[in-house]
Design an enzyme around this catalytic site. Structure first.
Site, PDB file in Angstrom:
ATOM      1  N   GLY C 218       0.829  -1.194   0.000  1.00  0.00           N
ATOM      2  CA  GLY C 218       0.000   0.000   0.000  1.00  0.00           C
ATOM      3  C   GLY C 218       0.866   1.246   0.000  1.00  0.00           C
ATOM      4  CG  LEU C 247       2.196   0.086   4.148  1.00  0.00           C
ATOM      5  CD1 LEU C 247       3.144   1.244   4.416  1.00  0.00           C
ATOM      6  CD2 LEU C 247       0.794   0.615   3.859  1.00  0.00           C
ATOM      7  CG  ASP C 333       1.899  -8.559  -6.946  1.00  0.00           C
ATOM      8  OD1 ASP C 333       2.583  -8.041  -6.038  1.00  0.00           O
ATOM      9  OD2 ASP C 333       1.420  -7.905  -7.890  1.00  0.00           O
TER      10      ASP C 333
END
Lengths: 862, 178, 359
Positions: C218, C247, C333
């Site tokens: 984030g 984050l 990811d």
């Protein structure tokens, strides 16, 4: 702070081997290591000086790590043979297994380096393996295991290996008879690709779209095959063609060195295609998928070094095929190295010796651990192929200009810019496109029917053709469908076309001049659009302060402070190039290869550069040939990857203020323009290979050195040679050739000249010309004296006493090796270009080799 | 027929995970001794030791256990010789011993191994790490650290290959003729 | 072609051509060196309130496609590049980048000497910038007066929980500005996912009976999120396998008493070598970091350093010594980015599997 690795403190005596524990693929050598670097042999289609460049860098790395190295080659234009960084040089045929075995035994070789000698070296090693020779002698190969070497020349086995790995390959079957081959074609459907199993010479891929073409392709392919077998492949013509280059070390660390895409789809030989890096039209998913696949293959093949994988990507069905796996240095390596500034050959050489990527130490010019950073670019690089069909047609020979799976181009240029438009226009310009080719009406006479035909079956003129199609109002999606070229490129070409129209409509406008320059338009083209001359445009730009800014070619896209001394021009805010010291020489090289003496040109100009450096002079080179040895950063203090038109050169001169500008003798317009501006031009005399050589292509020559500077007789004769096509020989005794007088008319500047005498009609004098560059190959390799370096010293008034002695020794003493001959290599032009008449003669060659009876140690006095 | 069920990458990851679990379970690696069961268990123990060294900069002693008399990969085999530990230059008394083997099958090898360890001294604890647990236990023995659970049929064989001796890292299921 | 300006808080102005939305916006200016993946980057919530400079000279060549959204509503404040291509039709390309940015009210500016700009940004961290119509005194006053919020997470994270069902392990994702790639990787592994607001309590999370917990990536400074979240993490890590990303990694470090510092130069790209210390192997992964874990602050009795960036030495991975809890600073990811990093999810799922069996 990054941690230092605790492993591999002492690496110089360690070599990469295989099948070892996961982190200990290094072992200490128990016996004295002696490496054999197999040379590249004669230059040919697709084999310029990139291998010579990689060899020079590899030899320097091996030297730095104290390896005992032997280098075997017979290429007369090899720079590395004369600058071998402490290696023992053997003159001999690297493609001849008997010679290689002889060298292995007499030199007590323990390891072989096959990765800088191209496909020829890989074949040689494969043949050595086939006879269990290497196993018997306990000789290992650096860079890959023997099992991988075997795969390279065996497409069927390679395909099987890749299939076992789960990597998609095209359906490919071996046929031993024409009938079998037709069965396969019937089964997979036309079009098919035909290639030879274990081909002699270069393996060609020929596209057959129907039965007739298949017949022709098969007979040629069976003929070339050493096993009289052919492979028939399912055709994937029309898919997107991309190349990924990866590097892997002995510990299994892999990184992506770069990727490039071909503007043209599969079906046109990659070397004939316009190629672009970085990748433009792949999504991240597609890009990462291919990166992963390339790593996968490198791991399976246990590569320790570079590997280039060529893919055919089908973006619609979201799948791909592996077309080619090259686990050695090649033109893609050279191109990506030039494009990113990442020193691929140096790092690959380190890695090959077992040094892990984190341990590779580069020069202090690079940010720490640059070897481990995957290169990223903030510029666009376009590689533009050069065709030489016009030369054939000028001689009345008709050739087939259609581009196919067989390479037809003879060279390439590279254009760098901050936009694709700029890079493309610079590459085209560097290819010496005449301004008239850019003209709105260049192809206006082409019928619509021919236009469509050529859109579907592209010719060498396709960039102009695509622009013409845009002019005629074809839409991008229509063109994309007809040509299988990604629509993105039509978007870019349309920008170029729109710019042309706008620039033409704003004659004299400073704003549009700025804009034209920003997108890479040359003075010449702007002048044409404005119906004025190039000088006027150049002057206007100069007055308006529209001058190039030079940006660094480095591999981190500005993230780190890399002080790589390689630059390209653009027109933006910041100029990063600072002039070198006042003791600087700018060297303009021979540029892109065309037919004839490309390799010799690179060889001569690189030697010039090397000698300037030797004399303590700072050197700056300007060139645009991606394969050029003269562009490797080890040879010069600074490199400009730029076109070589007058305004390009003047831009660099304005910045660098060089004390000397060295120019090859054939650049008459440039020499004139520079002299007009009182720039200190030093010409390296040259002439094309003897056009006057008719007379059954048999004649004798006297080579003389003309000068009034160095205190020897003028002219002084240094050698005699005999030419009997295709062989040049140094003459070791006087064969009754008449004496020579100075011919002031033909010897206007200091340099080497040769006078030709007929071999038949009583040795009558034919012509005196500047010595063609290829003759330096015979002269240097045959006499063991570097005449090019002596020339440079003379031109700089730095002739030594030893030089004077060599000059005055006369022809038959310097010719120490009478058994040395230089033989021109016939290029397969007739079959490549499908000429209607035989194409022969000195103009139509790309390489040569030195023939020797026995391999011997070659030494040269530099 | 051989079918690869664990590739090189997965094998490395499994060893990495086992290493972290050993640290976790033992609250650190002080007092730790690894004992590899010959042949492949020794290489696996070495790799775990090298991982521990990378992480903690500490050398963990690795012993070798020869159980060639036991064939845990063949059901119902009887031992022919006694198991013996070699190459261990430290005592096992009061140590946390981790026994490392490639395949856990009937449990008979492990029992013999434990006997051999107990012969040498009195360890604080003995844990068992295996790359593959293939089921079919004949003794109440359970691995503390398992790389991969691979349920197998009695007539199948598990072939673990390690780079050091086999030239590759993999786990394969072999079916058909033995 | 409309001329607009990019102005920086150091007083410089760059003239360029407008594309995308005609809005006037301000944000922190950062550069990203990725060659591919502009759509994923622009839609990643981590770029909330930021103006992104792309060093790759051309973006837009593959349009905008449905597979490459990392969030549905991008909240970046601007896109700066040398060239933009307006390719829109063909295969997956439903929108051109220009159209896409218009729809989402994000301005773009092209024709910028991004190399010169990046060479400046690499030594001037944390500059603010605006994309404006006129680079006059007023525009600079506005830029200098602007106060950027430190409540980025609350502006991009989900306000209420939602499910992303699967048949496998039960995973709870705490959303700090989640990017879709995390859910995509969990879906590939058939996880049954519940995404919860970052303010959810430890009890409420444990009541969902998770096999594993992910602290998502984030935007912004983790120190702005408050102590409650750290307490929650501290509770969760002792109970359930846990993975922190970006984050989430920084929060995991804070929860385990390490400190966080602002990096001298923000790094955004995918070409740095990252070493996994335990195997000594090197991989590459997408990174976007303005903050990092202070190495000296790490209590080595509590945390292991597992990954290191070999270029800047930054901490790229941590693992708890006593619990199955670990974290990575990089983006495993791989959307965009190299795929080798996705094995972090394999490690995590395997860990949850083992714990699941032991329950």
């Amino acid at each position: 702070m990054a941690e230092e690795t605790s492993q591999g403190a002492q690496t110089t005596a360690q070599l990469a081997t295989f099948n070892q524990a996961e982190h200990s693929a290094e072992k200490t050598a128990s016996v004295h290591q002696r490496l054999l670097v197999i040379g590249d042999g004669p230059n040919d289609f697709g084999h310029e000086t990139e291998l010579d460049a990689a060899t020079y860098q590899t030899l320097s790395v091996l030297h730095k790590h104290n390896y005992d190295t032997v280098y075997l080659n017979n290429n007369p234009f090899s720079f590395s043979m004369e600058n071998a960084c402490g290696a023992t040089v053997i003159m001999g045929d690297p493609s001849d297994v008997a010679t290689v075995r002889q060298v292995i035994e007499s030199e007590h070789i323990t390891s072989i380096v096959p990765t800088v000698g191209g496909l020829t070296a890989m074949r040689t090693v494969e043949e050595l393996i086939a006879h269990d020779y290497l196993d018997d002698k306990h000789i290992n190969v650096l860079g890959m295991p023997l099992t991988t070497v075997r795969l390279i020349n065996n497409p069927a086995l390679m395909n099987q290996t890749l299939r076992d790995l789960g990597e998609p390959v095209i359906t490919s079957q071996v046929a031993s008879t024409t009938s079998d081959a037709f069965d396969i074609a019937r089964q997979v459907g036309f079009p098919v690709i035909v290639k030879s199993v274990a081909p002699r010479g270069e393996g060609d891929r020929v596209l057959a779209e129907n039965a007739d073409q298949l017949d022709v392709a098969l007979s040629a392919a069976f003929e070339r095959s050493r096993t009289r077998q052919v492979i028939v492949d399912q055709s994937i013509v029309g898919l997107k063609e991309v190349s990924f280059e990866v590097l892997r070390d002995a510990r299994g660390t892999e990184l992506l060195l770069g990727a490039m895409e071909d503007m043209d789809p599969v079906g046109i030989h990659a070397a004939d295609s316009i190629e672009v890096t970085p990748i433009q039209t792949l999504t991240d998913r597609e890009y990462q998928k291919l990166r992963q696949a390339a790593f996968h293959v490198a791991r399976r093949l246990h590569i320790v070094g570079v590997m280039h994988v060529q893919f055919a990507l089908d973006p619609v069905l979201d799948n791909y095929f592996i077309m080619k796996v090259n686990p050695y240095y090649d033109r893609v390596s050279a191109m990506l190295s030039r494009a990113s500034g990442y020193p691929i050959a140096l790092v690959a050489a380190n890695v090959m010796t077992g040094i892990s990527l984190p341990e590779v130490r580069l020069s202090s010019r690079f940010a720490k651990r640059t070897a481990l950073i995957e290169p990223v670019l903030d510029h666009v690089v376009v590689r533009f192929p050069i065709f030489a069909f016009d030369e054939a047609e000028r001689r009345g020979v008709k050739v087939d200009r259609q581009l196919t799976t067989v390479q037809k181009s003879v060279g390439a240029t590279l254009g760098i810019g901050r936009s694709l438009e700029e890079a493309m226009l610079k590459a085209m310009r560097a290819a010496h496109y005449h301004n008239r080719d850019f003209a709105f009406d260049a192809l206006s006479k082409l019928s619509d029917n021919d236009l469509i035909q050529q859109l579907i079956h592209p010719h060498d003129n396709r960039m102009m053709l695509l622009l013409e199609a845009i002019r005629r109002g074809y839409q991008s999606d229509e063109l994309a469908e007809l040509t299988q070229i990604d629509e993105f490129y039509f978007h870019k070409l349309r920008n170029i076309y729109n710019l042309e129209v706008d620039i033409a409509a704003h004659s004299g406008s400073e704003e549009w001049l700025q804009r034209a320059k920003y997108y890479g338009f040359s003075d010449g083209l702007i002048a044409q659009l404005w119906q004025t001359n190039a000088d006027a445009v150049m002057n206007q730009a100069h007055t308006a302060g529209i001058i190039p800014t030079y940006k660094t070619v480095e591999p981190t896209a500005g993230e780190f402070s890399e002080v790589v001394p390689t630059f390209y021009s653009t027109y933006e805010l910041e100029n990063e190039s600072r002039p070198l010291a006042d003791n600087t020489a700018l060297v303009v090289t021979t540029g892109a290869f065309r037919l004839g003496d490309g390799a010799a040109g690179e060889y001569v100009m690189s030697t010039v550069i090397s000698e300037l450096h030797q004399q303590g002079i700072k050197t700056v080179v300007v060139n645009n040939n991606p394969n050029a040895i003269s562009l490797i950063p080890q040879l010069t203090d600074k490199q400009y990857l730029e076109p070589q038109e007058i305004s390009d050169i003047l831009g660099i001169i304005d910045l660098e203020h060089p004390r000397w500008v060295f120019v090859p003798g054939n650049r008459l317009k440039l020499i004139g323009a520079l002299r007009l501006r009182h720039i200190n031009v030093i010409v390296i005399n040259k002439d094309k290979a003897s056009k006057a050589a008719q007379d059954g292509d048999q004649f004798l020559t006297r080579v003389v050195y003309h000068t009034n500077k160095i205190g020897v007789a003028d002219p002084v004769e240094i050698a005699q040679t005999a030419y009997h096509a295709p062989t040049h020989r140094l003459v070791v005794d006087n064969q009754g050739v008449p004496g020579i007088d100075a011919e002031p008319g033909s010897m206007r500047q200091s340099g080497f000249y040769n006078t030709l005498f007929s071999a038949f009609s009583g040795h009558s004098r034919m012509v005196t010309t500047a010595l063609p560059f290829p003759e330096f190959g015979l002269l240097n390799k045959g006499t063991g004296i570097n005449w090019i370096r002596m020339l440079v010293r003379a031109l700089l008034d730095k002739t030594t006493a030893a030089d004077r002695r060599d000059f005055s020794q006369g022809p038959f003493i310097t010719a120490t090796r009478g058994d040395v001959e230089m033989v021109d290599i016939p290029v397969n032009l007739d079959t490549r270009w499908r000429a209607n008449l035989p194409l022969a003669g000195a103009q139509f060659k790309l390489g040569a080799k030195i023939n020797v009876k026995f391999p011997y140690e070659f030494k040269i006095i530099n | 027929m051989a079918k690869e069920v664990v590739d090189a990458m997965a094998m490395q990851r499994a060893l990495t995970r086992i290493t972290y679990e050993i640290i976790e379970r033992n609250r650190g690696i002080g007092n730790l001794v690894l004992i590899g069961v010959k042949t492949r268990g020794v290489y696996l123990a070495d790799r775990i030791a090298s991982r521990l060294h990378q992480l903690e900069d500490t050398v963990v002693p690795v012993g070798q256990l020869d159980v060639s008399g036991y064939r845990d990969d063949i059901a119902n085999s009887e031992p022919t010789t006694k198991a013996a530990i070699s190459n261990l230059n430290t005592s096992v008394t009061d140590k946390k011993v981790v026994l490392v083997d490639d395949v856990l099958f009937t449990g008979r090898t492990i029992r013999a191994a434990m006997d051999a360890i107990m012969d040498l001294g009195r360890p604080n604890s003995i844990n068992l790490a295996v790359l593959v647990d293939r089921g079919h236990r004949e003794l109440p023995i359970r691995a503390d650290f398992v790389g991969k659970n691979i349920p197998t049929a009695q007539n199948e064989r598990i072939q673990v290959s390690v780079n050091e001796v086999d030239g590759k890292d993999s786990v394969e299921i072999i079916t058909g003729k033995d | 072609m409309t001329e607009r300006y990019l102005i920086l808080s150091d007083g410089t102005a760059y003239k360029g051509q407008a594309f995308g939305s005609p809005a006037t916006t301000s944000g922190t200016i950062v550069f990203n060196t990725s060659v591919t993946g502009y759509q994923e980057i622009i839609t990643d919530p981590i770029y909330h309130n930021q103006i992104i400079v792309f060093t790759t000279p051309t973006i837009g060549a593959v349009g905008v496609n449905h597979e490459s959204y990392e969030s549905i509503l991008p909240t970046a404040k601007g896109v700066v590049v040398r060239e933009v291509a307006e390719v829109s039709t063909n295969r997956q390309r439903s929108l051109s980048l220009d159209q896409f940015l218009r729809v989402h009210n994000i301005p773009g500016i092209s024709g910028i000497d991004t190399r010169q700009l990046v060479r400046k940004l690499r030594t001037h961290n944390g500059l603010n910038a605006s994309i404006v119509d006129v680079a006059d005194e007023h525009a600079f006053d506005q830029l200098n007066a602007i106060v950027l919020t430190n409540q980025q997470v609350s502006q991009v994270a989900t306000p209420r929980p939602y499910a992303n069902p699967g048949m496998g392990h039960n995973i709870v994702v705490m959303d700090f500005g989640l990017k879709s790639g995390i859910l995509r990787e969990l879906a590939v592994r058939d996880a049954n996912v519940t995404v919860v607001p970052y303010t959810t309590t430890a009890d409420d999370i444990l009541n969902l009976d998770p096999d594993g917990i992910i602290l998502s990536s984030g935007p912004g400074d983790p120190r702005d999120l408050g102590q409650d979240i750290l307490t929650t993490i501290k509770t969760l890590e002792t109970r359930v396998p846990l993975l922190g990303i970006g984050l989430g990694h920084e929060l995991f470090a804070l929860a385990n008493s390490a400190t966080i510092q602002r990096l001298p130069v923000a790094h955004q790209g995918m070409n740095h070598p990252i070493r996994e210390i335990i195997t000594n192997q090197i991989m590459y992964a997408a990174q976007a970091e303005e903050y990092g874990v202070d190495r000296d602050s790490i209590n080595r009795d509590q945390l292991l350093i597992t990954h290191i960036d070999l270029i800047d030495g930054s901490i790229q991975g941590l693992r708890h010594r006593d619990y199955p809890a670990f974290s990575v600073q990089f983006f495993p990811d791989a959307a965009p980015g190299p795929w080798e990093a996705t094995q972090v999810f394999d490690d995590f799922i395997e860990l949850t599997g083992i714990r699941g069996e032991q329950h």
